[in-house]
Design a protein around this motif. Structure first.
Motif, PDB file in Angstrom:
ATOM      1  N   VAL A 236       0.813  -1.237  -0.151  1.00  0.00           N
ATOM      2  CA  VAL A 236       0.201  -0.034   0.224  1.00  0.00           C
ATOM      3  C   VAL A 236       0.656   1.191   0.108  1.00  0.00           C
ATOM      4  N   CYS A 237       2.022   1.273   1.028  1.00  0.00           N
ATOM      5  CA  CYS A 237       2.788   2.594   0.818  1.00  0.00           C
ATOM      6  C   CYS A 237       3.957   2.645  -0.027  1.00  0.00           C
ATOM      7  N   GLY A 238       4.283   1.315  -0.444  1.00  0.00           N
ATOM      8  CA  GLY A 238       5.234   1.509  -1.648  1.00  0.00           C
ATOM      9  C   GLY A 238       6.602   1.722  -1.138  1.00  0.00           C
ATOM     10  N   LYS A 239       7.052   2.840  -1.679  1.00  0.00           N
ATOM     11  CA  LYS A 239       8.519   3.623  -1.470  1.00  0.00           C
ATOM     12  C   LYS A 239       7.995   4.671  -0.913  1.00  0.00           C
ATOM     13  N   ASN A 240       6.891   4.887  -0.304  1.00  0.00           N
ATOM     14  CA  ASN A 240       6.694   5.876   0.655  1.00  0.00           C
ATOM     15  C   ASN A 240       6.329   5.502   2.293  1.00  0.00           C
ATOM     16  N   CYS A 241       6.612   4.493   2.659  1.00  0.00           N
ATOM     17  CA  CYS A 241       6.310   4.029   3.908  1.00  0.00           C
ATOM     18  C   CYS A 241       7.120   4.754   4.988  1.00  0.00           C
ATOM     19  N   SER A 242       6.199   5.170   5.855  1.00  0.00           N
ATOM     20  CA  SER A 242       6.508   6.047   7.031  1.00  0.00           C
ATOM     21  C   SER A 242       7.629   4.910   8.027  1.00  0.00           C
ATOM     22  N   PHE A 243       8.365   5.690   8.933  1.00  0.00           N
ATOM     23  CA  PHE A 243       9.330   4.966   9.684  1.00  0.00           C
ATOM     24  C   PHE A 243       8.201   4.284  10.671  1.00  0.00           C
ATOM     25  N   GLN A 244       7.182   4.419  11.133  1.00  0.00           N
ATOM     26  CA  GLN A 244       6.492   3.723  12.027  1.00  0.00           C
ATOM     27  C   GLN A 244       5.956   2.464  11.322  1.00  0.00           C
ATOM     28  N   ILE A 245       5.730   2.427   9.971  1.00  0.00           N
ATOM     29  CA  ILE A 245       5.230   1.115   9.122  1.00  0.00           C
ATOM     30  C   ILE A 245       6.417   0.351   9.265  1.00  0.00           C
ATOM     31  N   LEU A 246       7.632   0.901   8.532  1.00  0.00           N
ATOM     32  CA  LEU A 246       8.754   0.064   8.627  1.00  0.00           C
ATOM     33  C   LEU A 246       9.141  -0.648   9.756  1.00  0.00           C
ATOM     34  N   ILE A 247       9.208  -0.119  10.950  1.00  0.00           N
ATOM     35  CA  ILE A 247       9.510  -0.583  12.075  1.00  0.00           C
ATOM     36  C   ILE A 247       8.370  -1.827  12.342  1.00  0.00           C
ATOM     37  N   SER A 248       7.227  -1.297  12.404  1.00  0.00           N
ATOM     38  CA  SER A 248       6.120  -2.377  12.799  1.00  0.00           C
ATOM     39  C   SER A 248       6.268  -3.415  11.792  1.00  0.00           C
TER      40      SER A 248
END
Length: 681
Positions: A236-248
């Motif tokens: 869904v977020c592709g190359k624009n994932c927030s740091f919260q998404i990446l950490i989770s």
């Protein structure tokens, strides 16, 4: 399980992470420079809107400049003199303070703005402020306040019909239940949010929602589903994932690897999550990830690394107000020192953990959680009733209009007059009767309110006493463990005294637990989760657990248990019910007797019987058998303690699980207790 898909689609390599971070930062920096050039040329509301955009960009970069811009934006709003704009500016200030962990200031500003918004009827801003404050209280582990604000926000948003904003709150409510460990409720609200988003084709925060669902499925041990939801979220977020998404996402994969006993892979994912958290400069995310990493390091036999990791957590949480995070830190320190055989420090941190956990699980938490959802449901029901009443009123007005036209056209005026006169007399009589009934209803309502108030005060008093006793008892337990683990600290008669103290503390703890169970039942706070359960194995396990207790009185336990009898029940509650019945059978049986335990399928049900050779029950005993605080004519044969609450609790638990419990007995001929549940399909 295919983890390769995740690896190819997401940011697993450190170099790739840095490239994306640099790309995002460069793009955002260009936007910031552009806005900074335009803002001085604008005035009034247009300037304020651009400043909001600038604040959001700084927040995305976790740049503290956002706070300075927020202050300037607030001054612009005040100069405009528009209440709605001032409230909006205050809300953004509170949100930024929350992001940078200045919690007390965030609560003060947010609460003040909320009061203004409510006073001026600014429902949209009220809803947003409620959501901001709820997120703050979620991170502070004050879950009762978080749910109160979330449900109030949800009611406003449902009334406005804005599905996008409704889905945001539903996700946040799911997060609170997730933190509380109530996976059933968490999954319910996450899926409601997902349903709303799919209905309107909305992707805002969809990535976070999908990854949270992945975490739920890890907790439910459905690992393939967990990885699938993580992949969906990252797509869904592709190359624009927030740091919260990446950490989770990294954390979910770490938990999946841990479930598969792949500790090296688990450690790798937590280290990658930590690197992202450090790049984001978010202390809360760093500390949470470090605690998980220290646990894995300890499991891998690296105690010194684990200690160093926890010391880093200590530095990060020095001024933190996030109690749940600090409690986790204390618990991990306790495990570390216990494995290192430093029992003094282990006991110290265990004591800190118990004290803080008791503070988090405050005495009115369960009651407040239940009332928050109940208030939301009442508001929803009132809205439905008001809509129905409005519809009925419109129908009534239409009926009157039609009746009026018909009456004007009627040629039988005299008949109309007489009928109207009779109707008036009847209406007068009905009005008098209505006034009388309303007076009686008001009196009954007042009496009921007084009784409810007295009952609530009684429950609160019992809850306060029980909770206030629990904390010092836990301290006594810790001190006993310290003394026992310290070589040569006690000997001779002191050992016996210590054992007697430990037994007494255990008895008191059980009594307090039962009292709190009763209060939870009366407050209707039982969260029963029925699942397919092997009743046969559950009863065998309980019988095995009580063998030593029975042997102390030379009592023989005889079992006749049919294999694999499956029922629908809650494993926690069924365990307590069986423990209570078997404990009573042993407690009230004289030495050298027998107890018979059986399970058999009967028609479409499973029947469990626990039969003893004790003194039995009189008719008077049977009439008050399942009442609270009841003392029967029979007494424990070895002076064992009894609160008079066990059977009352057992009855409530069985009823809540849609089962049946009863007793058959004659005085002097022992007693048979029966539990009956429908067989699982």
């Amino acid at each position: 399980m295919n983890l390769l898909y995740f690896s190819n689609k997401t940011i697993r390599g450190g170099v790739f992470l840095l490239l994306i971070s640099a790309t995002l930062s460069f793009a955002q920096t260009k936007k910031i420079d552009s806005l900074k050039a335009v803002i001085p040329k604008k005035e009034g509301a247009a300037k304020f809107e651009l400043m909001i955009d600038l604040m959001i960009l700084y927040m995305d970069l976790n740049d503290t400049t956002a706070m300075a811009v927020a202050e300037d934006g607030y001054q612009v709003a005040r100069h405009l003199g528009d209440t709605a704009t001032i409230v909006s500016a205050s809300r953004i200030r509170a949100e930024i303070l929350r992001r940078f962990e200045r919690i007390k200031e965030a609560i003060d500003i947010g609460t003040h703005a909320l009061n203004i918004a409510k006073r001026h009827g600014l429902r949209k801003e009220t809803s947003k402020l409620l959501n901001t404050l709820a997120l703050i209280y979620t991170n502070k582990a004050e879950y009762d306040k978080a749910l109160k604000y979330h449900f109030e926000s949800l009611s406003i948003r449902e009334a406005s019909g804005n599905d996008e904003s409704i889905s945001i709150v539903l996700t946040n409510i799911g997060l609170v239940y997730h933190r509380l460990g109530n996976l059933k409720k968490a999954k319910e609200y996450y899926q409601r949010s997902l349903h709303v988003k799919n209905k309107i084709n909305n992707t805002y925060d969809l990535d976070l929602l999908l990854i949270n669902l992945g975490l739920i499925y890890v907790n439910l041990h459905q690992l393939d589903s967990a990885v699938d939801y993580v992949n969906k979220g990252l797509n869904v977020c592709g190359k624009n994932c927030s740091f919260q998404i990446l950490i989770s996402s990294k954390r979910v994969l770490a938990m999946v690897a841990e479930e598969n006993k792949k500790l090296s892979e688990t450690k790798m994912y937590y280290e990658e999550a930590l690197q992202i958290a450090r790049n984001s400069k978010n202390r809360f995310e760093q500390a949470g990830t470090l605690i998980s990493l220290s646990r894995i390091q300890l499991e891998m036999g690296e105690p010194m690394k684990a200690l160093k990791t926890l010391d880093e957590v200590e530095a990060l949480t020095k001024d933190s107000e996030y109690d749940r995070l600090i409690a986790s830190k204390y618990y991990q320190y306790s495990l570390l020192y216990s494995k290192s055989k430093d029992y003094k420090n282990a006991a110290l941190y265990q004591s800190k953990y118990i004290e803080l956990s008791d503070s988090i699980n405050a005495r009115n938490l369960a009651q407040n959680l239940a009332s928050s959802e109940s208030e939301y449901e009442q508001r929803a029901n009132l809205a439905i009733i008001e809509n129905k009443e409005a519809l009925l009123q419109r129908q009534q007005y239409l009926s009157y209009a039609i009746g009026g036209i018909a009456l004007l056209l009627a040629v039988l005026g005299y008949v109309y007059y007489r009928n109207n006169r009779n109707t008036s007399l009847i209406n007068k009589e009905l009005s008098v009767a209505k006034v009388s009934l309303e007076k009686q209803n008001n009196e009954i309502r007042k009496v009921n309110q007084d009784l409810e108030t007295l009952n609530t005060e009684k429950n609160n008093l019992i809850g306060i006493v029980a909770h206030d006793l629990r904390s010092p008892l836990n301290q006594v337990k810790v001190l006993i463990n310290v003394i026992k683990l310290t070589p040569g600290s006690v000997s001779g008669e002191a050992v016996d005294c210590l054992r007697m103290i430990e037994n007494s503390v255990g008895i008191l703890s059980k009594m307090i637990g039962k009292i709190l169970d009763v209060e939870a039942i009366e407050a209707k706070q039982l969260n029963v989760a029925l699942e397919r359960l092997n009743f046969s194995e559950e009863v065998r396990s309980i019988a095995t657990r009580f063998e030593m207790e029975a042997l102390q009185k030379k009592i023989q336990l005889h079992t006749s248990i049919a294999d694999n009898v499956m029922v629908m029940a809650d494993p926690t509650y069924i365990d307590q019910v069986l423990e209570n019945l078997l404990s009573n059978a042993i407690k009230f049986s004289p030495p050298e007797r027998n107890i018979y335990i059986s399970i058999s399928p009967v028609s479409n049900a499973a029947l469990c019987e626990i039969r003893d050779e004790g003194p039995g029950l009189s008719d008077n005993d049977k009439s008050k058998l399942f009442g609270k605080y009841q003392r029967l004519s029979a007494v424990p044969t070895a002076q064992e303690p009894s609160t008079g609450l066990g059977l009352s609790i057992a009855k409530k638990f069985v009823d809540a699980m849609q089962g049946q419990i009863w007793c058959e007995s004659e005085a002097g001929k022992g007693a048979s207790f029966f539990i009956k549940f429908n067989l699982a399909a």
